[in-house]
Enzyme design. Structure first.
Site, mmCIF file in Angstrom:
data_model
loop_
_atom_site.group_PDB
_atom_site.id
_atom_site.type_symbol
_atom_site.label_atom_id
_atom_site.label_comp_id
_atom_site.label_asym_id
_atom_site.label_seq_id
_atom_site.Cartn_x
_atom_site.Cartn_y
_atom_site.Cartn_z
ATOM 1 N N LYS A 40 6.642 53.783 -15.093
ATOM 2 C CA LYS A 40 6.847 52.674 -14.154
ATOM 3 C C LYS A 40 7.774 51.617 -14.791
ATOM 4 O O LYS A 40 8.020 51.661 -16.003
ATOM 5 C CB LYS A 40 5.498 52.058 -13.772
ATOM 6 C CG LYS A 40 4.837 51.268 -14.883
ATOM 7 C CD LYS A 40 3.446 50.790 -14.496
ATOM 8 C CE LYS A 40 2.836 50.008 -15.652
ATOM 9 N NZ LYS A 40 1.392 49.794 -15.473
ATOM 10 N N TYR A 282 25.472 25.795 -26.732
ATOM 11 C CA TYR A 282 25.088 24.648 -25.893
ATOM 12 C C TYR A 282 24.273 23.639 -26.691
ATOM 13 O O TYR A 282 23.398 24.010 -27.466
ATOM 14 C CB TYR A 282 24.276 25.131 -24.686
ATOM 15 C CG TYR A 282 25.139 25.838 -23.657
ATOM 16 C CD1 TYR A 282 26.082 25.128 -22.912
ATOM 17 C CD2 TYR A 282 25.032 27.209 -23.472
ATOM 18 C CE1 TYR A 282 26.877 25.771 -21.996
ATOM 19 C CE2 TYR A 282 25.829 27.870 -22.549
ATOM 20 C CZ TYR A 282 26.755 27.142 -21.808
ATOM 21 O OH TYR A 282 27.557 27.779 -20.909
HETATM 22 C C1 LIG Z 1 0.686 50.149 -16.656
HETATM 23 C C2 LIG Z 1 -0.561 50.903 -16.512
HETATM 24 C C3 LIG Z 1 -0.939 51.857 -17.465
HETATM 25 C C4 LIG Z 1 -0.188 52.039 -18.761
HETATM 26 O O1 LIG Z 1 -0.503 50.998 -19.633
HETATM 27 P P1 LIG Z 1 -0.030 50.905 -21.151
HETATM 28 O O2 LIG Z 1 -0.792 49.770 -21.691
HETATM 29 O O3 LIG Z 1 1.439 50.675 -21.112
HETATM 30 O O4 LIG Z 1 -0.341 52.198 -21.804
HETATM 31 C C5 LIG Z 1 -2.047 52.631 -17.205
HETATM 32 N N1 LIG Z 1 -2.760 52.460 -16.065
HETATM 33 C C6 LIG Z 1 -2.447 51.535 -15.147
HETATM 34 C C7 LIG Z 1 -3.286 51.397 -13.918
HETATM 35 C C8 LIG Z 1 -1.342 50.718 -15.332
HETATM 36 O O5 LIG Z 1 -1.032 49.797 -14.418
#
Ligand SMILES: *Cc1c(COP(=O)(O)O)cnc(C)c1O
Length: 380
Positions: A40, A282
């Protein structure tokens, strides 16, 4: 592998390291537990398409994406490479996404009656249900809400492929919160069984849950078995080579084996001298106290280089630290190369990678490696 070619700053990902991290996670989780590779958020800034192809080649059978649109991109990339995998849409969908979900054989996560109604336009669709046991965000509560949702799914002829939950404190050794969530999840799985549903998958646990030696994995395996299902974990960050430190007296079982996957680089755009008294950036927050040689890099906060690193962080040039001088601009950053011999226009500086990790950036910016990696998006 280079992602985002033709930019003056770009990200390279190491396919061997990504595959090695997947193998290390699989070894920690145990052979009986499936590993869903979370890609994701554009694979945490690493490029969802490229990483998905690499992960499936390395043996992943499940991928987790943010939304339907990202799922379609990943599906297309897999197809072009002659590969296939199950793709879970982890962060919700809207009714207008349902045709895409059906057309590209994506597996949506659902938790509301409205979602069940929208999906029921496609009887036979595989879906997964998230149970909220303590995150207080997405997920159905065990008890009456879950009972109603399962009934609606049965009426709508949706196929319950999986049921899962998400821990809020998985990096805390022997967390009471995790234990409470486990009890609630057990109750939810019992409800699913009583409703006569037989999911293929029962899953819980992110990277830190796999890393945490106090996590009770036989618990998940037994729970899955009771439901006639298989256990699965859902690591994201660990795939990319990072993991939060475990809080409490416990040693990580996975973290030491992980190898960072991302190297973020920028070409040197110019090398020039500063006279004593000249300033950089800046508000002239940096004043040269002696004659200096500096390099200009075409990378800035627009690309995700956090402004908090101004006057604090460094990049790596010729294997050595080149400190960041003055304020980081939108697309430009100045670094000190006075002590580095032979720096020339066109040299590649490592903005994040060996010698300057996402954890270094996170410490400087007062955040976590997750936010740093997701925020890397070279645009110039
Ligand atoms: C993002 C997510 C994960 C993965 O989490 P990590 O801490 O990056 O391993 C797993 N389960 C859900 C429901 C998530 O939203």
């Amino acid at each position: 592998m280079k992602v985002g070619a033709a930019l003056n700053n770009w990200v390279e990902i190491s396919e061997p390291n990504l595959a090695a991290n997947l193998r290390s996670i699989q070894a920690s989780a145990g052979a009986d537990t499936e590993v869903l590779a979370v890609v994701k958020a554009n694979a945490y800034g690493h490029g969802a398409e490229a990483c998905s192809v690499a992960l499936v080649r390395a043996g992943a059978r499940w991928l987790g994406v943010t939304c339907a649109a990202e799922g379609v991109r990943v599906r297309d990339a897999l197809r072009s490479a002659g590969l296939s995998a199950d793709i879970l849409i982890m962060c919700g969908f809207l009714p207008e996404d349902v045709p895409l979900i059906a057309e590209h054989a994506l597996v949506p996560v659902l938790w509301t009656l409205e979602q069940a109604t929208a999906l029921a336009l496609h009887p036979g669709l595989r879906v997964q249900v998230e149970v909220d046991t303590g995150m207080g965000r997405q997920g159905v509560r065990p008890g009456l809400p879950l009972e109603r949702l399962l009934a609606a799914m049965q009426t709508g002829k949706l196929v319950l492929d999986g049921v899962f939950t998400h821990f809020c404190s998985s990096e805390v050794a022997a967390s009471e919160l995790t234990q409470r969530q486990e009890r609630l999840f057990e109750a939810a799985v019992a409800q699913v069984i009583r409703a006569g549903l037989r999911p293929q998958w029962v899953h819980a646990g992110n990277s830190s849950a796999v890393d945490n030696p106090a996590q009770d994995w036989p618990w998940l395996a037994e729970l899955a078995q009771q439901a006639g299902a298989r256990a699965m974990v859902r690591p994201g960050l660990a795939l990319y080579g990072y993991c939060l430190p475990i809080e409490g007296r416990a040693t990580s079982q996975l973290r030491p084996a992980l190898r960072p996957v991302m190297t973020w680089k920028a070409h040197v755009l110019a090398v020039y001298c500063l006279a004593s008294g000249e300033t950089v950036g800046y508000n002239a927050t940096f004043v040269a106290e002696r004659p200096m040689r500096v390099a200009l890099l075409p990378v800035g906060y627009a690309d995700g280089l956090r402004r908090e690193l101004s006057g604090r962080g460094w990049v790596m040039l010729k294997g050595q630290r080149a400190p960041i001088l003055g304020r980081i601009s939108m697309n430009l950053t100045v670094v000190d190369v006075s002590d580095l011999a032979g720096v020339a226009v066109g040299d590649a500086a490592v903005v994040l990678g060996e010698g300057v990790t996402a954890e270094d950036h996170a410490r400087w910016a007062g955040t976590i490696a997750y936010e740093i990696l997701c925020g890397v998006h070279p645009c110039g």
